[in-house]
Design an enzyme around this catalytic site. Structure first.
Site, PDB file in Angstrom:
ATOM      1  N   LYS A 232      -1.559 -12.409   6.183  1.00  0.00           N
ATOM      2  CA  LYS A 232      -2.618 -12.484   7.190  1.00  0.00           C
ATOM      3  C   LYS A 232      -3.941 -12.114   6.546  1.00  0.00           C
ATOM      4  O   LYS A 232      -3.996 -11.233   5.680  1.00  0.00           O
ATOM      5  CB  LYS A 232      -2.343 -11.523   8.354  1.00  0.00           C
ATOM      6  CG  LYS A 232      -3.497 -11.411   9.347  1.00  0.00           C
ATOM      7  CD  LYS A 232      -3.262 -10.338  10.403  1.00  0.00           C
ATOM      8  CE  LYS A 232      -4.488 -10.214  11.303  1.00  0.00           C
ATOM      9  NZ  LYS A 232      -4.319  -9.187  12.350  1.00  0.00           N
ATOM     10  N   GLU A 282     -11.104  -0.826  20.065  1.00  0.00           N
ATOM     11  CA  GLU A 282     -10.105  -0.359  19.094  1.00  0.00           C
ATOM     12  C   GLU A 282     -10.403   1.035  18.566  1.00  0.00           C
ATOM     13  O   GLU A 282     -11.406   1.255  17.876  1.00  0.00           O
ATOM     14  CB  GLU A 282     -10.025  -1.347  17.927  1.00  0.00           C
ATOM     15  CG  GLU A 282      -8.830  -1.126  17.024  1.00  0.00           C
ATOM     16  CD  GLU A 282      -8.577  -2.302  16.097  1.00  0.00           C
ATOM     17  OE1 GLU A 282      -7.666  -2.193  15.261  1.00  0.00           O
ATOM     18  OE2 GLU A 282      -9.290  -3.321  16.205  1.00  0.00           O
TER      19      GLU A 282
END
Length: 477
Positions: A232, A282
């Site tokens: 990723k 986050e």
């Protein structure tokens, strides 16, 4: 650290000012004898202060400031005017910052109302995504600083902290008078002095090749994934806007904190008038004593216009193999890195939906117990960057991101927050954000690229994320 008691300090009286001068005189004598500067920090518990309103009132573009607030968790903190500051770069930046911050805070002289666990001096920090210095970035790879004043509010207490840096050549009476004026301000704050923010009339600096450039970068990244170079990689892009008048960095924060109720709104600004601001969903880490909380956040979809449409979109996200794989990579990486430090973690393998105003994500809450020998900056170092903003494996992707993106992220996708003298602290992943510099606003957004990613859809995902900040600075478009 050394703690002093100042009798009835919250009530302004001449005797207490003499006590303050006496305290500073004692510290100054120690500084002269040792040649080592020391921080003096005085905490006041006050009946009412609103951190953002205080910051708005005394904001000066030539001073450092930091602000963080989470409405859903009912806490906020603001600080300004660095009394001591340092910058760090390279792969050792966290370790060097730890040594420097601890040397300041561990040797601080504490006075005033110290019963609250949140009392005492704090250091703010801003850590860029990349460890190396660049000529383009407005901030150093890592900046740490102690504010001259700070206001902290949570459901249990409201605290005002004033700090002074004592050196051999410090004017004791001038420092005492400055602290005393801060004390008077915090106990009788006048909100009418707040400076209103300017209305924005911004236009975008068009980039007709933006979609093509980003989708081409995604295609290149997918080729590397197919070749087995990494699993990723997160790719970001930016949009640039200009305003006829210089932008007011704090003007948008009031709207942000109401609209993005579940996010942590922030502003981190230098003494050059450059401000990095946004509303991040986050939390990288929150440390209280031996307890740690962090989140694995990845995978995105839009919110629906009706409850049924919203639920359908959320279910599709939970059932998406591509998004579940992307989010699990983040969870595994965070848990694995923490366990390398001896942190015992607990987390669910099944993510929940985190629903924000215009977007929803897959999210897993991770809790941990921290060994005694592990400090805040060690946790920060091992967690940043998570695969949510970097990639997996970390080293292989971080080295390639700038090559694919062609932009300088600066603080975007970095970590910003604060740490207390007792080791408690918080760090937030600096996403859903923009850089304000004079007339110019630069917005950032990224998307995680994994096997199965479709370049056009990844561009659309960044567009959805950018919409959050566009709605604040350009209105509901």
């Amino acid at each position: 650290m050394v703690k002093f008691s100042i009798p009835d300090f919250p009530i302004p009286q001449g005797r207490q000012f003499d006590d303050l001068v006496q305290l500073f005189t004692g510290v100054h004598t120690s500084v002269c004898e040792t040649g080592q500067p020391r921080l003096v920090s005085i905490t006041l518990e006050v009946p009412h202060l609103e951190p953002l309103a205080v910051l708005e009132s005394i904001y000066e573009p030539g001073e450092w400031h930091a602000y963080f607030e989470n409405q859903s968790e009912d806490w906020a903190v603001a600080g300004a005017e660095a009394v001591v500051l340092n910058t760090f770069s390279g792969n050792t930046r966290c370790g060097e910052a730890r040594t420097w911050v601890q040397s300041i805070l561990d040797n601080a002289i504490l006075a005033g109302d110290l019963d609250s666990p949140y009392a005492g001096p704090h250091a703010f920090y801003g850590m860029a995504f990349a460890a190396a210095e660049t000529t383009e970035s407005a901030f150093a790879p890592l900046t740490a600083w102690v504010p001259r004043w700070m206001v902290y509010r949570n459901p249990k207490t409201i605290l005002a902290m004033a700090n002074a840096w004592m050196e051999v050549d410090t004017d004791i009476h001038a420092q005492a008078e400055r602290i005393w004026r801060a004390h008077h301000t915090f106990t009788q704050f006048d909100y009418t002095r707040a400076k209103p923010g300017d209305r924005l009339s911004m236009h975008r600096i068009a980039d007709v090749s933006e979609r093509t450039r980003f989708t081409t970068s995604v295609q290149r990244a997918l080729a590397s994934i197919h070749a087995g170079e990494f699993e990723k990689i997160v790719l970001a892009r930016s949009e640039i806007y200009e305003n006829p008048k210089p932008l007011a960095p704090l003007a948008a924060l009031g709207l942000m904190r109401e609209r993005f109720w579940g996010c942590t709104c922030f502003s981190f600004a230098s003494d050059q008038g450059v401000s990095f601001t946004g509303a991040t969903p986050e939390c990288l880490l929150a440390v209280r004593g031996t307890e740690l909380v962090t989140h694995a956040l990845a995978g995105s979809t839009a919110r629906g216009k009706t409850a049924q449409e919203d639920a359908d979109l959320g279910r599709a996200l939970i059932e998406s193999k591509k998004d579940r794989h992307e989010q699990e990579l983040v969870r595994q990486a965070i848990v694995g890195r923490l366990e390398e430090l001896g942190v015992k973690t607990e987390s669910s393998r099944t993510p929940r939906l985190l629903k924000l105003s215009n977007i929803q994500h897959l999210n897993t809450r991770i809790e941990g117990t921290i060994p005694e020998e592990v400090d805040f900056f060690s946790l920060l170092e091992v967690l940043h960057p998570t695969p949510a903003v970097g990639g997996s494996p970390r080293n292989a992707t971080v080295e390639r991101i700038a090559e694919f993106e062609g932009i300088d992220r600066g603080l975007f996708a970095g970590a910003i927050g604060f740490v207390s003298h007792n080791g408690d602290g918080a760090g937030f992943v600096a996403i859903r954000s923009g850089l304000i510099d004079g007339h110019t606003l630069k917005l950032f957004a990224g998307a995680g690229i994994v096997e199965g990613s479709i370049p056009e859809r990844e561009f659309d995902e960044t567009d959805l994320k950018l919409q959050a900040m566009r709605s604040i600075f350009l209105g509901d478009i």
